[in-house]
Design a protein around this motif. Structure first.
Motif, mmCIF file in Angstrom:
data_model
loop_
_atom_site.group_PDB
_atom_site.id
_atom_site.type_symbol
_atom_site.label_atom_id
_atom_site.label_comp_id
_atom_site.label_asym_id
_atom_site.label_seq_id
_atom_site.Cartn_x
_atom_site.Cartn_y
_atom_site.Cartn_z
ATOM 1 N N LYS A 270 -14.652 22.539 21.613
ATOM 2 C CA LYS A 270 -14.286 23.391 20.406
ATOM 3 C C LYS A 270 -13.911 24.751 20.642
ATOM 4 O O LYS A 270 -13.109 25.430 19.980
ATOM 5 N N THR A 271 -14.409 25.350 21.702
ATOM 6 C CA THR A 271 -14.028 26.747 22.108
ATOM 7 C C THR A 271 -12.891 26.730 22.796
ATOM 8 O O THR A 271 -11.902 27.733 22.724
ATOM 9 N N VAL A 272 -12.557 25.728 23.781
ATOM 10 C CA VAL A 272 -11.272 26.039 24.668
ATOM 11 C C VAL A 272 -10.102 25.123 23.998
ATOM 12 O O VAL A 272 -8.960 25.762 23.910
ATOM 13 N N GLU A 273 -10.335 23.927 23.183
ATOM 14 C CA GLU A 273 -9.062 23.486 22.685
ATOM 15 C C GLU A 273 -8.326 24.197 21.983
ATOM 16 O O GLU A 273 -7.147 24.246 21.971
ATOM 17 N N PRO A 274 -8.940 24.900 21.034
ATOM 18 C CA PRO A 274 -7.865 25.743 19.841
ATOM 19 C C PRO A 274 -7.142 26.923 20.627
ATOM 20 O O PRO A 274 -6.012 27.383 20.273
ATOM 21 N N ARG A 275 -7.431 27.161 21.898
ATOM 22 C CA ARG A 275 -6.978 28.051 22.566
ATOM 23 C C ARG A 275 -6.152 27.942 23.829
ATOM 24 O O ARG A 275 -5.745 28.454 24.504
#
Ligand code: M6R
Length: 612
Positions: A270-275
C-alpha cells in the motif's frame, strides 16, 4: 505519552471513556482514571487507581455510584508517570476546588506556580498536573468564566500540555486546550469527543480535526466550539481518517505485535504501489516539490528508536547508489551536536506517530536555520506532519503494539523509493535500472510473506535464547544496520540485554564478554561479506557461544551442519533487510510471548513519546 479523553453526549460516558482508554493504553499504562458527571447527582466523581485500565474497570464495577452509571459526560486518563511515583493519588484526574482535569505533557514551572498561587496546602499529589488545576481554580474564582480562566492559566504555563477540563458548574461540558501535546476531536450524532489520538475516535466517526495550539475547545452534547484565547470563534479544519474502521482491533491475534508483523506485506504494497508509475517512483500523489531532493546537498535523517534505524539502511544505500553522504542522528541529540544546517540541508524526519517530541524539535531546529524538511510519517494530521515542509505518508494503518514493526518496513520502503527517484532525477540511473530496482522492491512483500510462513521454525529457534540474560547480534554492512533494529526489538519486548555489534568490531573489546551463557544471533545476507562474516561467527562459537544464524537461502549450503540456521528468502542483497527484519521481529515476539510477558505493553515504555 499519557492518553487523554473527553466526552459528552448521549451514550454512557463510563463505557465510552473506558473503551477509549483501553485503545489509548499504549500511550502509558502506569495508572488509569476517569471523572464522570452523573446526570442525576450533577456532581463530578473521580475514580482512579495505579495499574491498568482493567484495574480501573474492576474498581468501577465495585465502587461506582449508581448515578454515575448513567453519566453522559466525563474525562479519562491513562498515565506514563513523569512527576511523582506510580500511585493512586498521582493518577489522574486531579481536582482542586471547582476544577477537575487530566493532562498529557510536562509543566516545567510547576514549582514556581505552586508558590505564586499559594497552592501548597491544597495539593495532595506529587504531580505537576495538580498544580495546573490549582492555578485554573484560582482564575476561575475571579471570573467564574471557564474560557477566561483557561486563557489566563495557559499564559502562566511553561512546557507542553494537553489539558481536558471539567468545571463543577458546567457538568455537561468539557473544555480542552493544548500546546505541543496532541489532541484530536470530533462531533457526531453520539456526541462530542476528544482524545490524544485518532485510534480512540474510530468508534463514532471517520471525521476529525486537530485542535490548534492555544485554542480552547468547548464540547457540548450536540455541538462543539473553538475559541481563540481572546474569545474569537475559530472554524475547525475537518479531516477524514484514512484508516479502515476496525483496523485498530486485535483481529483474533493474541497480541497486536503479531498482527502487525503479519500486516507488513500489505503495508509495504500500500505504501509502494500508489507511488509507482510504469515502474518509476512518482511522488505526485504526495504533491512533493522535488527540488527538495535535487537542490539540497547534505542529507540528515533525524528520528528515534526504530524510526532512526531506517535511516541507517538509507545511509548505507545512499552511499552506494547515490554516492551521497547521509548523517543519521538520534533526534534527542540532534540540536546538542550543534549541526551545521543551512538552505542546502535536507532534514528527513521519520516517525510512526508523528508526535515524538525529540523528532519534532529537531524539525523545528533545522527549519529555523533554513533547512528543507521532509517527513516520513504514518499518522496524518500529526504534529511532525504539520511541521514538515513536505510529507510522505506510510500506509501502514494504525500501529498499536509499543514495539514498532510494520512502521519500520513501510518507512524503509519509502526510503527505497526515494533512493530510486533521486538516482533517476540526478541521472545516476537510467529508466531501465530504476525499473529493475523497483521491481525488486515490489517483490519484498512476497519475501516477507515467505518468512511469515516459516514462523514455526523461528519459534523453535527462539527457544535457544529464551534463558539468556545477555546476547550479541552480529553482522556486517547492511546486516549490521538491520541488526540494530532486531536488537532493539528483542530487548524491549523480552528484557534480554541485547547488543548489535559490527562483526569486525568484536575483537576490539566485546568478545571478552562471550561465554557459554552468551548466545549470538548472526545475520548473513550480503554475499560479498559472507566469508568474513562467517569467520567472525566461528570465532564466537569457538569461545563457547551458541549461535543462531539467519542466512540468505542461496548462501546457506552446508551451514546447517555447523549452526542452528534460519534460511531467509532470496532477494538481491540490498533488499534482504525486509525479510531479515521480519524474521528478527518474530524472534523477539516468540521469546517475549513464551516468557509470558505482556508483549504489546513492555515494562516502562509507552507508544508515543511526547516528553523530552
Ligand atoms: O512514533 P515514532 O516512530 O517517532 O517513535 C519513535 C520511537 O519511540 C519508536 O520507534 C520506539 O523505538 C519503538 N518502541 C521501537 O519499537
Amino acid at each position: 505519552m499519557c492518553g487523554i479523553i473527553g466526552y459528552t453526549g448521549s451514550e454512557t460516558a463510563q463505557e465510552v471513556i473506558t473503551d477509549a482508554l483501553t485503545t489509548l493504553e499504549y500511550r502509558g499504562y502506569d495508572s488509569a482514571g476517569l471523572a464522570l458527571s452523573g446526570s442525576k447527582s450533577r456532581s463530578i466523581d473521580i475514580y482512579k487507581c495505579a495499574g491498568r485500565v482493567s484495574d480501573l474497570k474492576s474498581m468501577l464495577e465495585k465502587k461506582m455510584k449508581p448515578a454515575d452509571r448513567e453519566a453522559t459526560c466525563g474525562v479519562g486518563h491513562t498515565r506514563w508517570a513523569t512527576h511523582g511515583g506510580v500511585t493512586d493519588t498521582n493518577a489522574h484526574p486531579h481536582r482542586v476546588g471547582t476544577v477537575t482535569l487530566v493532562h498529557n505533557g510536562i509543566i516545567e514551572n510547576y514549582r514556581e506556580l505552586t508558590d505564586e498561587f499559594r497552592l501548597k496546602g491544597k495539593l495532595k499529589s506529587e504531580t505537576d498536573t495538580e498544580v495546573v488545576a490549582g492555578v485554573l481554580d484560582s482564575f476561575y474564582a475571579e471570573s467564574e468564566d471557564p474560557k477566561k480562566a483557561i486563557a489566563e492559566t495557559v499564559k502562566e504555563l511553561k512546557g507542553t500540555f494537553a489539558l481536558v477540563v471539567m468545571f463543577a458548574n458546567y457538568p455537561d461540558v468539557v473544555f480542552a486546550v493544548r500546546n505541543v501535546s496532541p489532541i484530536v476531536a470530533t462531533q457526531s450524532p453520539q456526541g462530542s469527543m476528544l482524545a490524544s489520538d485518532l485510534t480512540a475516535l474510530t468508534r463514532f466517526t471517520d471525521r476529525y480535526f486537530v485542535l490548534p495550539e492555544y485554542t480552547i475547545a468547548e464540547l457540548h452534547r450536540s455541538a462543539l466550539y473553538l475559541w481563540t484565547l481572546n474569545g474569537k470563534p475559530v472554524e475547525p479544519e475537518w479531516l477524514t481518517m484514512d484508516w479502515e474502521k476496525n483496523s485498530a482491533d486485535k483481529g483474533g491475534y493474541p497480541f497486536y505485535m503479531e498482527k502487525e508483523i503479519d500486516e507488513q506485506p500489505e503495508g509495504i504494497r500500500k505504501t509502494v504501489e500508489p507511488r509507482l508509475k510504469d515502474g518509476i517512483p512518482d511522488f505526485s500523489c504526495d504533491e512533493l516539490d522535488e527540488s527538495i531532493l535535487t537542490d539540497t546537498e547534505e542529507i540528515t535523517v533525524a528520528a528515534c528508536g526504530t524510526a532512526m534505524h531506517t535511516g541507517l539502511v538509507f545511509q548505507n544505500l545512499a552511499r552506494k547508489i547515490l554516492h551521497t553522504e547521509v548523517n543519521v542522528c538520534l533526534a534527542s541529540e540532534y540540536m546538542y551536536g550543534e549541526p551545521v544546517v543551512g538552505e542546502k540541508t535536507l532534514l528527513i524526519a521519520v516517525s510512526q506517530s508523528g508526535e515524538t517530541i525529540d523528532t519534532l524539535e529537531a524539525v523545528k531546529y533545522a527549519k529555523k536555520r533554513g533547512a528543507r524538511t521532509l517527513g516520513i510519517i504514518n499518522v496524518r494530521g500529526s504534529s511532525i506532519a504539520r511541521e514538515c515542509e513536505s510529507v510522505l505518508f506510510t500506509n501502514a494503518g494504525p500501529e498499536i503494539a509499543v514495539a514498532s514493526t510494520k512502521a519500520y518496513t513501510t518507512q524503509l520502503s519509502l526510503f527505497y523509493l526515494l533512493i530510486a527517484r533521486i538516482a533517476y532525477l540526478k541521472g545516476i540511473w537510467d529508466e531501465d535500472k530504476v525499473r529493475d530496482f523497483t521491481a525488486h522492491l515490489c517483490r519484498t512483500p512476497d519475501a516477507v510473506d515467505e518468512v511469515l510462513n516459516i514462523r514455526k521454525d523461528i519459534h523453535i529457534i527462539a527457544r535457544n535464547i529464551l534463558e539468556a540474560s545477555d546476547l550479541f547480534m552480529i553482522g556486517r554492512g547492511l546486516d549490521y544496520a538491520a541488526l540494530q533494529e532486531g536488537s532493539l526489538k528483542l530487548k524491549e519486548v523480552s528484557y534480554i540485554h541485547s547488543e548489535a555489534y559490527a562483526s569486525g568490531e568484536l575483537k576490539h573489546g566485546p568478545i571478552a564478554l562471550i561465554t557459554e551463557e552468551t548466545p549470538v544471533v548472526a545475520l548473513a545476507t550480503q554475499e560479498s561479506l559472507l566469508k568474513k562474516g562467517l569467520s567472525n561467527v566461528r570465532e564466537v562459537r569457538s569461545r563457547g557461544a551458541s549461535v543462531v544464524l539467519f542466512v540468505k537461502n542461496a548462501m546457506s549450503e552446508g551451514l546447517e551442519q555447523e549452526f542452528n540456521i534460519v534460511r531467509l528468502p532470496d532477494l538481491p542483497d540490498e533488499f534482504m533487510v525486509f525479510p531479515a527484519a521480519c524474521a528478527l521481529q518474530l524472534l523477539a515476539y516468540y521469546v517475549s510471548s513464551d516468557k509470558g510477558f505482556d508483549v504489546d505493553k513492555p515494562r516502562n515504555l509507552a507508544k508515543v513519546v511526547t516528553v523530552e
